[in-house]
Design a protein around this motif. Structure first.
Motif, PDB file in Angstrom:
ATOM      1  N   ASP A  55       5.302  -3.236   3.724  1.00  0.00           N
ATOM      2  CA  ASP A  55       6.192  -3.400   4.867  1.00  0.00           C
ATOM      3  C   ASP A  55       6.929  -4.733   4.784  1.00  0.00           C
ATOM      4  OD1 ASP A  55       7.435  -2.929   7.289  1.00  0.00           O
ATOM      5  OD2 ASP A  55       5.765  -3.713   8.479  1.00  0.00           O
ATOM      6  N   GLN A  58      11.152   6.183   7.352  1.00  0.00           N
ATOM      7  CA  GLN A  58      10.396   4.921   7.326  1.00  0.00           C
ATOM      8  C   GLN A  58       9.226   5.014   8.305  1.00  0.00           C
ATOM      9  OE1 GLN A  58      11.712   1.525   5.485  1.00  0.00           O
ATOM     10  NE2 GLN A  58      11.816   3.408   4.315  1.00  0.00           N
ATOM     11  N   ARG A 106       5.364   2.753  11.547  1.00  0.00           N
ATOM     12  CA  ARG A 106       6.755   2.523  11.132  1.00  0.00           C
ATOM     13  C   ARG A 106       6.815   1.320  10.203  1.00  0.00           C
ATOM     14  NH1 ARG A 106      11.389   4.525  12.328  1.00  0.00           N
ATOM     15  NH2 ARG A 106      10.549   5.705  14.090  1.00  0.00           N
ATOM     16  N   ASP A 130       9.352  -1.008   7.149  1.00  0.00           N
ATOM     17  CA  ASP A 130      10.673  -1.340   6.596  1.00  0.00           C
ATOM     18  C   ASP A 130      10.461  -1.649   5.118  1.00  0.00           C
ATOM     19  OD1 ASP A 130      13.187  -2.251   5.959  1.00  0.00           O
ATOM     20  OD2 ASP A 130      12.900  -4.213   6.899  1.00  0.00           O
ATOM     21  N   ARG A 138      11.826  -1.149   0.971  1.00  0.00           N
ATOM     22  CA  ARG A 138      12.796  -0.731  -0.032  1.00  0.00           C
ATOM     23  C   ARG A 138      12.034  -0.052  -1.165  1.00  0.00           C
ATOM     24  NH1 ARG A 138      17.071  -4.383  -3.622  1.00  0.00           N
ATOM     25  NH2 ARG A 138      18.354  -2.622  -4.283  1.00  0.00           N
TER      26      ARG A 138
END
Length: 455
Positions: free
Chosen positions: A237, A264, A276, A278, A280
């Motif tokens: 994350d 996500q 949840r 974040d 890439r």
């Protein structure tokens, strides 16, 4: 040895934890005050701090803030411990940078598991920092070939974005290194880089590794496994998740990965509350995923999600002009590692290396250079004689140079016999021993192959 600092105002707890952790092989120090804890942290590095919230001179969460302000290289992971824990306190501690939260009375098994994971998390963070110091997009692909230059330029252009990347390349071409370079040049460079090798984890375990599990839902159900675990998605994350060999992921897991990437959002195995994140995503594969789609082995929709920015890492045989600078770079790297003086490499040796097919790509070349340094501790210059037979053999000719199998066999035997003659310093009797042949048999072979030597 990994080092733990215990900060707790209860002497009995400190003594008990010190004894247990020393038996587990940790180096341990302890204190009952916040002020002394900060002094200890400034004097020596620790891997993990077990930090009580209630301290006589300061609030533990304030101390957590001070620890998090330390330089990244020396900053330990912090595990908060408290006898009056609440969900609100645990959430606040996590936001302030705590790795985990333990309630008193401490469970020995859970404490040891959390400490082990925290030590590993700090190691990974330290490795990422070291990587960023050593590599950049300019140097990640040594060489001046067109493909090397193009790849470096591509890294510079897209690393600062959040676009998903799919890296194609044979095994050993450096796909993971490219992924780390992208992360190091990205906006997430100060956060974590987490890797999951999809080919190395059994299918029954990969979902648990990726999404984590809750309430004893580990797929093996074996005694001794922790009751819950954070998966790689949760640990990544704010940073980058690298899915290596994504083509080996099962269709069932692909469906869940697709959903997690899109939203996500995911739910751990056995969990009820979605998480949840974040993240890439950078993926890599040595397979042709478009062919795998036609075979029904890979989801087309997942392919298009991952293939936003495709990278193609060329095999070493297509960038042979980069072999000399790569060899010199590896010589410097291993020279530092083994405390060797600066080593040179002859043009003849480089020419021989350039004619090898390198099925193992850059990884094979790097391993070869390390092996040469280990086996030749007094050499100051790498000569052709220091190269193993495989490399010299491939230097003879390419397969296209032979019209018959017999010609190829003769060329191989000629190169191999000449190598053994060099090792034996032109002593035919000694060369015969090395080859496992009678001396007379070797003479006949040499005559038939046009090899002459003076003893």
């Amino acid at each position: 040895m990994n080092h733990i600092l215990i900060v707790d105002d209860e002497a009995e707890i400190r003594a008990s934890l010190e004894e247990i952790l020393r038996e587990e092989g940790y180096g341990v120090a302890s204190t009952g005050s916040a002020a002394e804890a900060i002094t200890l942290l400034q004097d020596a590095p620790y891997d993990v701090v077990l930090l009580d919230i209630w301290l006589p001179d300061r609030d533990g969460l304030d101390v957590l803030g001070d620890v998090h302000a330390l330089a990244a290289e020396s900053r330990p992971e912090v595990v908060i411990i408290s006898g009056h824990g609440t969900i609100e306190t645990a959430v606040k501690a996590t936001k302030l940078g705590a790795y985990d939260f333990l309630e008193k009375p401490l469970s020995l098994d859970r404490t040891l598991i959390v400490l082990k994971n925290a030590v590993e998390a700090r190691r990974m963070r330290r490795d990422n920092l070291e990587f960023k110091r050593q590599f950049s997009a300019q140097s990640i692909l040594t060489g001046e070939s067109i493909s090397a230059k193009a790849l470096r330029q591509q890294i510079r252009l897209m690393a600062p974005t959040n676009g998903r990347v799919l890296i194609y390349g044979e095994s050993g071409t450096g796909k993971e290194l490219i992924a780390r370079a992208i992360h190091a040049e990205s906006l997430r460079r100060d956060s974590v880089f987490v890797e999951l090798n999809c080919a190395a984890i059994p299918e029954a375990h990969i979902e648990a590794e990726l999404f984590g599990y809750r309430h004893g839902s580990h797929p093996t159900g074996l005694a001794g496994t922790p009751s819950e675990k954070r998966g790689t998605l949760e640990r990544a994350d704010g940073g980058t998740l690298f899915l290596d060999e994504v083509g080996d992921m099962s269709l069932k897991t692909q469906a869940k990965v697709l959903s997690a990437i899109d939203d996500q959002l995911f739910t751990p195995v056995g969990g009820t509350q979605p998480i949840r994140v974040d993240v890439r995503v950078i993926a890599a594969t040595n397979k042709n995923l478009e062919e795998e789609i036609l075979k029904g082995n890979f989801r087309e929709d997942l392919f298009y999600r991952l293939n936003v920015v495709p990278f193609s890492v060329p095999p070493l045989r297509e960038r042979k002009q980069d072999i000399p600078p790569l060899v010199r770079e590896f010589l410097r790297e291993f020279g530092r590692q083994y405390g060797r003086p600066r080593m040179e490499v002859s043009e003849e040796a480089l020419d021989a290396l350039a004619h090898h097919s390198w099925p193992g790509n850059v990884r094979e070349l790097k391993n070869l250079v390390e092996r040469i340094l280990i086996l030749n501790p007094r050499a100051l210059r790498i000569e052709r004689k220091h190269l193993p037979p495989l490399t010299q053999r491939s230097n003879a000719r390419s397969a296209d140079d032979f019209s018959t199998l017999q010609q190829a066999r003769d060329a191989y035997e000629r190169d191999y016999i000449q190598k053994k003659l060099e090792e034996a310093k032109a002593n035919v009797s000694r060369a015969a021993e090395l080859l496992g042949l009678e001396r007379s048999h070797l003479y006949r072979k040499m005559k038939a192959l046009g090899i002459s030597v003076r003893e």
